[in-house]
Enzyme design. Structure first.
Site, PDB file in Angstrom:
ATOM      1  N   CYS A 126       3.853 -80.840 -33.160  1.00 10.87           N
ATOM      2  CA  CYS A 126       2.759 -79.884 -33.348  1.00 10.87           C
ATOM      3  C   CYS A 126       2.843 -78.728 -32.349  1.00 10.87           C
ATOM      4  O   CYS A 126       2.231 -77.678 -32.576  1.00 10.87           O
ATOM      5  CB  CYS A 126       1.394 -80.574 -33.298  1.00 10.87           C
ATOM      6  SG  CYS A 126       1.099 -81.650 -31.913  1.00 10.87           S
TER       7      CYS A 126
ATOM      8  N   ILE B 242      -1.067 -88.108 -30.993  1.00 11.47           N
ATOM      9  CA  ILE B 242      -1.804 -89.311 -31.397  1.00 11.47           C
ATOM     10  C   ILE B 242      -1.824 -90.335 -30.271  1.00 11.47           C
ATOM     11  O   ILE B 242      -2.818 -91.036 -30.072  1.00 11.47           O
ATOM     12  CB  ILE B 242      -1.151 -89.931 -32.652  1.00 11.47           C
ATOM     13  CG1 ILE B 242      -1.178 -88.947 -33.818  1.00 11.47           C
ATOM     14  CG2 ILE B 242      -1.861 -91.230 -33.041  1.00 11.47           C
ATOM     15  CD1 ILE B 242      -0.254 -89.335 -34.957  1.00 11.47           C
TER      16      ILE B 242
ATOM     17  N   TYR C 113      -1.402 -82.226 -35.437  1.00 13.30           N
ATOM     18  CA  TYR C 113      -1.164 -83.440 -34.648  1.00 13.30           C
ATOM     19  C   TYR C 113       0.138 -84.109 -35.067  1.00 13.30           C
ATOM     20  O   TYR C 113       0.620 -83.927 -36.186  1.00 13.30           O
ATOM     21  CB  TYR C 113      -2.340 -84.416 -34.779  1.00 13.30           C
ATOM     22  CG  TYR C 113      -2.464 -85.081 -36.133  1.00 13.30           C
ATOM     23  CD1 TYR C 113      -1.815 -86.290 -36.414  1.00 13.30           C
ATOM     24  CD2 TYR C 113      -3.245 -84.520 -37.144  1.00 13.30           C
ATOM     25  CE1 TYR C 113      -1.939 -86.905 -37.648  1.00 13.30           C
ATOM     26  CE2 TYR C 113      -3.376 -85.129 -38.373  1.00 13.30           C
ATOM     27  CZ  TYR C 113      -2.719 -86.329 -38.621  1.00 13.30           C
ATOM     28  OH  TYR C 113      -2.834 -86.941 -39.851  1.00 13.30           O
ATOM     29  N   CYS C 114       0.688 -84.871 -34.141  1.00 14.18           N
ATOM     30  CA  CYS C 114       1.898 -85.644 -34.392  1.00 14.18           C
ATOM     31  C   CYS C 114       1.912 -86.803 -33.406  1.00 14.18           C
ATOM     32  O   CYS C 114       0.927 -87.044 -32.708  1.00 14.18           O
ATOM     33  CB  CYS C 114       3.145 -84.774 -34.249  1.00 14.18           C
ATOM     34  SG  CYS C 114       3.302 -83.990 -32.622  1.00 14.18           S
ATOM     35  N   THR C 115       3.001 -87.525 -33.310  1.00 17.94           N
ATOM     36  CA  THR C 115       3.033 -88.751 -32.508  1.00 17.94           C
ATOM     37  C   THR C 115       2.712 -88.496 -31.044  1.00 17.94           C
ATOM     38  O   THR C 115       1.756 -89.051 -30.487  1.00 17.94           O
ATOM     39  CB  THR C 115       4.397 -89.443 -32.634  1.00 17.94           C
ATOM     40  OG1 THR C 115       4.682 -89.687 -34.015  1.00 17.94           O
ATOM     41  CG2 THR C 115       4.400 -90.772 -31.879  1.00 17.94           C
TER      42      THR C 115
END
Length: 295
Positions: free
Chosen positions: A191, A213, A184-186
């Site tokens: 990702c 996210i 996961y990432c912003t």
């Protein structure tokens, strides 16, 4: 006064002439009075722009008219054009720097060989089915996780995205290679690449949160598996999905709870520093905290 907004987006698609796309995007953004940051590479586009609502709608329409960008998922967020000091559009080898530009393969559908995309609800379903066997793997810089992360997530100690490849190759995470790993990432960009990089290095059961996210927080706010605040790379600095967000960060001066980063006032440093409201005043001095000097 016209409402202001911020859009975040990316698209992995082959670009034969990124420089020509840069010139077009520069003219388009300037004509609409938009500010922000756009990166282009042979692999696609990544951008964050702020400005008037009508101008942003025109930008979205015109950008999607480009054949390679017709499926771009634009994420709308609170903010204004003043959240960005200027308009910056650059061409690089990678739109997110992992240091392996020749390894990443893309086609008109996106990254080739990446992880399985999961919607926010599918993420929760996977955890309900597989329990503690599921590993959340943070694709961001380690400092971002200080104020928010998924519950029990693995957070590699990296200062920059390019360091992730080395972390995967040094054997530190080999014990996760047969477990379900959710990257996961912003907003989903980092990702996308990380999941492909992980699969290329022997991780067998890799997933990624579609929309990152941001999408997960929009759906579940603080009632799901996410905890804390989301770090943002603009003047807003962080975002909370509800007034029930946990405060995970600790002030680097007094250890009080906080979710707010500031630029260190020491001009020889200027690193981001986590400060509570009381210690923010002390940041006007030019002395870094001992903890901050070790970062």
């Amino acid at each position: 006064m016209e409402p202001q907004k911020v859009i975040l987006y990316y698209c992995f698609t082959p670009l034969d002439d990124p420089e020509a796309v840069r010139l077009w995007q520069k003219h388009l953004c300037e004509s609409l009075g938009l500010k922000g940051r756009i990166l282009l590479s042979p692999h696609g586009i990544n951008g964050t722009l702020g400005g008037g609502l009508s101008a942003l709608k025109k930008y979205v329409k015109k950008t999607r008219a480009y054949p390679g960008f017709k499926l771009v998922d634009f994420k709308w967020s609170e903010g204004t054009g003043s959240d960005f000091p200027r308009l910056r559009i650059r061409v690089r080898e990678e739109i997110v720097t992992f240091g392996v530009p020749g390894e990443l393969k893309v086609d008109q559908h996106g990254v080739i060989g990446g992880g399985v995309r999961l919607s926010p609800r599918e993420v929760n379903q996977l955890v309900a089915q597989r329990g503690d066997d599921v590993v959340f793997f943070d694709a961001r810089n380690a400092f971002e996780a200080k104020i928010g992360k998924f519950k029990n997530a693995v957070v590699p100690e990296v200062r920059a995205t390019r360091d992730l490849v080395g972390e995967l190759e040094n054997g530190k995470f080999d014990h996760l290679k047969d477990r379900p790993v959710v990257t996961y990432c912003t907003g989903g960009l980092r990702c996308e690449v990380l999941s492909s990089v992980m699969k290329n290095r022997g991780f067998s059961d890799v997933y990624q949160i579609d929309g990152g996210i941001i999408h997960y927080g929009e759906e579940f706010a603080d009632e799901g598996l996410w905890e804390g605040s989301l770090y943002l790379f603009d003047r807003r600095m962080n975002h909370q999905f509800s007034d029930r967000a946990k405060t995970l960060g600790r002030c680097e001066r007094c250890d009080s709870p906080t979710s707010t980063f500031y630029n260190c006032a020491n001009l020889a440093c200027r690193k981001l520093i986590l400060l509570c409201a009381s210690c923010k005043v002390d940041n006007l001095s030019t002395n870094c905290s001992p903890q901050h000097q070790r970062l």
